[in-house]
Scaffold this active site. Sequence first.
Site, short mmCIF file in Angstrom:
data_model
loop_
_atom_site.label_atom_id
_atom_site.label_comp_id
_atom_site.label_asym_id
_atom_site.label_seq_id
_atom_site.Cartn_x
_atom_site.Cartn_y
_atom_site.Cartn_z
CG HIS A 24 6.86 -2.09 2.28
ND1 HIS A 24 6.76 -0.95 3.05
CD2 HIS A 24 5.63 -2.65 2.30
CE1 HIS A 24 5.52 -0.82 3.49
NE2 HIS A 24 4.81 -1.84 3.06
CG MET A 51 -1.90 -1.17 1.18
SD MET A 51 -3.43 -0.86 2.05
CE MET A 51 -2.81 -0.54 3.69
CG HIS A 104 8.32 0.26 6.12
ND1 HIS A 104 8.53 -1.09 6.17
CD2 HIS A 104 6.98 0.43 6.34
CE1 HIS A 104 7.40 -1.72 6.43
NE2 HIS A 104 6.43 -0.83 6.54
CD GLU A 105 15.55 -0.26 7.48
OE1 GLU A 105 16.08 -1.27 7.95
OE2 GLU A 105 15.61 0.87 8.00
CB VAL A 119 12.16 -5.69 8.62
CG1 VAL A 119 13.34 -4.75 8.82
CG2 VAL A 119 12.45 -6.69 7.51
#
Length: 281
Positions: free
Chosen positions: A37, A30, A34-35, A176
């Site tokens: 993803h 969406m 960030h990390e 993560v």
Amino acid sequence: MKIIESVSAMQAFAYKTRRQGHTIGFVPTMGALHEGHASLVHRARLENDVVVVSIFVNPLQFGPKEDFRKYPRTAARDLALLKAEKADVVFVPTVQSMYPAGFATRIRVPSLDAILEGASRPGHFQGVATVVLKLFNMVQPTRAYFGEKDYQQVRVIRRMIDDLNCSVRLVACPTVREPDGLAISSRNRYLSKKEREEAVKIHQVLFLGRELVSEKIMLDSRQLIRRLSQILAKIPGSKIDYIEVVDPETLEPMQKIRRPAILAAAVRIGKTRLIDNIIIS
Ligand code: AMP
């Protein structure tokens, strides 16, 4: 990196790629990347010839009182992250093209979609399953990458893939975390500085739960949940939506913890709703 906006162009690209014998790794998101993803895209890059990432804030999975309108939209940063992760295609369909007038079909996985997240967010997984199946039909992925942070989502999508014979392999990737343990989430940016400091307690509590079970100090889930809830309740402005020990497959509540289980929690801190989970055994 190619940006595709239209559904028909996405489908044409996917069919051509598959016809050429190439594999497609797909990461549905969406946006507000960030990390977490990035780790999915990284894995998809390692395992496939072509990597497609979709960015679509799906109205169907938000309840009427949820944050669809204010959900963070950070297109320029997202594209920079995806370029750095060497994605080949970013698919950014419009709401209108995903749900044109007359759109009526819904996908449901009743045994899994009304508990935990589904109990707090009625209709959420129906929205997720429906959009994911549509995206699978558009992207024709060989493999699709999902985060274990959304553990129930993984279970729902796996069930749908099996039940509807989707020809895609689901790859579940580990959560993560920030250095202090907080699961990275697009919604973390809603937290004030003080709330952000308190939010780490969600992970700490899950970690403590795992310790208490692995050290065989508490093997009764009711007792364990009571203890953990007391800690979470001390976070200023917090409200526990749920904290539960469930079977990893069926997500049914587990009373005596004698085999691997998932300890999952959803907690509101101020106006921000955060979820996390951990495997305990
Ligand atoms: P979202 O954009 O929040 O819908 O998430 C897109 C995908 O990224 C989902 O499969 C999520 O489970 C996954 N994801 C989100 N946060 C994390 C994280 N901290 N670690 C790993 N995967 C994540």
